[in-house]
Design an enzyme around this catalytic site. Structure first.
Site, PDB file in Angstrom:
ATOM      1  N   SER A 261     -32.588  -6.633 -30.630  1.00 38.39           N
ATOM      2  CA  SER A 261     -32.910  -7.186 -31.771  1.00 38.39           C
ATOM      3  C   SER A 261     -33.553  -8.405 -31.435  1.00 38.39           C
ATOM      4  O   SER A 261     -33.653  -8.761 -29.814  1.00 38.39           O
ATOM      5  CB  SER A 261     -31.786  -8.135 -32.564  1.00 38.39           C
ATOM      6  OG  SER A 261     -31.404  -9.064 -31.369  1.00 38.39           O
ATOM      7  N   LYS A 262     -34.714  -9.251 -32.021  1.00 37.21           N
ATOM      8  CA  LYS A 262     -35.794  -9.937 -31.176  1.00 37.21           C
ATOM      9  C   LYS A 262     -35.255 -10.963 -31.097  1.00 37.21           C
ATOM     10  O   LYS A 262     -34.953 -11.968 -29.831  1.00 37.21           O
ATOM     11  CB  LYS A 262     -36.884 -10.872 -33.119  1.00 37.21           C
ATOM     12  CG  LYS A 262     -37.288 -11.860 -32.503  1.00 37.21           C
ATOM     13  CD  LYS A 262     -38.648 -12.442 -33.724  1.00 37.21           C
ATOM     14  CE  LYS A 262     -39.271 -13.120 -33.150  1.00 37.21           C
ATOM     15  NZ  LYS A 262     -40.593 -13.266 -33.704  1.00 37.21           N
TER      16      LYS A 262
END
Ligand code: GLU
Length: 493
Positions: A261-262
């Site tokens: 995930s970012k």
């Protein structure tokens, strides 16, 4: 209801070919799972000689990011995942941006209400719940309003959402290419929102309408949508439409428990590029996250996009999540860097060489081949070549090498003997330098290393360098070579 308009829409739908679509939301960030989905989707279409369609899913206005569509275009272009229809090039079933299709969805929603498969809901709900489509699963009073009453309220201008009417009993079954047949009890499914108060559809509704109207035969997406697939399947059935093949791909994880995930700082495609990874290596590695070739290719690791187009089988996509391993990616990247042509490598290496080396006499085209075999990423270039610009401070211990049989005393002697030989060279070429150094060793009846090691050390101040003494002399040029050798002599004296 007059069905002419709907019938006309049906007539536009292309048939008789495999059609897949990549349908990103413009979030400004192409994470690795997304890239892999795009790649698999593209491969399924190309393998079958079908068409690959790009559709931008921008109905969640709160998540829009400026320039995000450009990130999508650029990534796909760099990866050579060419599309046959899309927002920029149009096509037979456009527009290909969902907000430009907004008038379509309401028509289908109203049709669904008429069919008794959806209902208008006038209850006040938090906007966030509405956007995500996640209403709490309690009995909604609007579900049992009569169609006439609900329609009258809509016509009177009351604000509403449209929710799917899922029967409380029975089961829904659907097929997925990767996960097989899945059956769920209907009472586990919520009456998801199809149309929001702002007149835009939710993803949950728009994906079904668009996939049908665009003639999509294989819906490839992340397995996070698997739990919603029964509701989508019910929508297809409600409209009397064929259900496309579902291909739900398991997630790409950062570790055993977390998706990439970012938020956790995991790299996107663009981040990996900025870290010195190159596109063919990224694509090759990403393909193998969750897919393995079979048969004669089972042991093979390296594939071009063309190879993959030929052999990719969606049935061989794994059910289990895969863990993204940057070390493994490095291994692929290093392989691609070593295997490419010298010209291609130079094109990639040039900016890194330029950033590290400013000395005007240094020919970067001579430096590039020396590092080509010694890099896992392009970031490995600069630290290896910085000494061309400026000789670092180094310790005399570097002159002592057991295998070369060199120590400080005999290195000093070697440099003193080599200096005049190099000074006397009429021309400064690889061959003349090589001849001079080897000739000197021969004359002195010494192994080459006794001369080469001290020279290389004096020129680089490093224990490890790309290239040996002769290359370094050649690249540094006469003046700088002689200067560094004198410096070595002084330092050793
Ligand atoms: N817009 C959705 C996403 O980016 C697409 C899912 C799908 O491919 O259906 O996750």
């Amino acid at each position: 209801m007059d069905m002419t308009w709907f019938d006309d829409m049906e007539k536009r739908i292309p048939t008789g070919e495999v059609r897949t679509r990549f349908a990103p939301s413009p979030t400004g960030y192409m994470h690795i799972g997304n890239l892999r989905t795009a790649l698999y989707t593209w491969l399924i279409a190309r393998h079958a000689g079908g068409r690959f369609i790009l559709r931008i899913e921008d109905t969640d206005q709160s998540r829009l990011v400026e320039g995000a569509t450009e990130v999508i275009y650029n990534t796909l272009k760099e990866c050579r995942l060419t599309w046959d229809e899309g927002p920029d090039i149009g096509g037979p079933v456009g527009p290909y941006i969902q907000t430009e299709r907004r008038d379509l969805y309401a028509k289908y929603a109203h049709l669904l209400v008429e069919k008794g498969e959806a209902y208008y809901c006038f209850c006040d709900k938090a906007e966030s719940a509405e956007d995500s489509g996640n209403f709490e699963k309690t009995e909604d009073p609007c579900r049992s309003l009569s169609f006439e009453e609900a329609k009258a309220r809509v016509e009177a201008g009351e604000s509403y959402v449209v929710r799917q009417k899922i029967p409380r009993e029975g089961q829904t079954t659907f097929q997925d290419v990767i996960f097989g047949d899945i059956t769920v009890d209907n009472d586990t499914l919520d009456d998801q929102v199809l149309m929001k108060r702002d007149g835009l559809p939710t993803y949950n509704f728009a994906n079904v309408i668009d996939d049908h109207l665009m003639g999509i035969t294989h819906v490839v997406r992340g397995s996070e949508y698997l739990s919603s697939a029964p509701k989508y399947t019910r929508l297809y059935h409600a409209f009397g439409w064929p259900v496309p093949e579902y291909v739900h791909c398991p997630p790409v994880m950062r570790d055993a428990h977390n998706k990439m995930s970012k938020r956790h700082g995991d790299p996107s495609y663009e981040d990996l590029k900025a870290q010195g990874y190159i596109t063919p290596a990224i694509l090759n590695y990403v393909t193998l996250l969750g897919w393995a070739p079979k048969g004669e290719n089972a042991e093979r690791e390296f594939f071009t996009l063309e190879d993959l187009t030929e052999i990719f089988e969606m049935a061989s996509v794994s059910k289990s999540p895969s863990i993204f391993d940057q070390e493994k990616l490095k291994y692929f990247n290093g392989h691609y860097l070593r295997e490419m042509s010298a010209e291609d490598f130079y094109a990639l290496a040039e900016p890194h060489l330029k950033a590290a080396i400013h000395a005007p006499q240094v020919d970067l085209k001579l430096v590039a081949p020396l590092v080509q075999g010694r890099c896992d990423t392009l970031m490995d270039i600069a630290p290896q070549v910085d000494f061309f610009d400026a000789l670092p401070q180094y310790s005399n211990e570097l002159y002592c090498h057991k295998k070369m049989k060199t120590d400080e005393a005999n290195s000093l002697e070697a440099l003193k003997l080599t200096l005049p030989v190099l000074e006397g060279l009429a021309e400064w070429t690889y061959d003349s330098i090589h001849g001079a150094l080897v000739g000197l060793a021969e004359k002195l009846e010494l192994k080459n290393g006794r001369i080469m090691w001290p020279v290389r050390t004096a020129l680089s101040g490093k224990a490890v360098t790309p290239g040996g003494a002769v290359e370094l002399c050649q690249i540094l040029g006469r003046e700088e070579t002689l200067k560094r050798m004198e410096q070595g002599i002084t330092q050793l004296s």
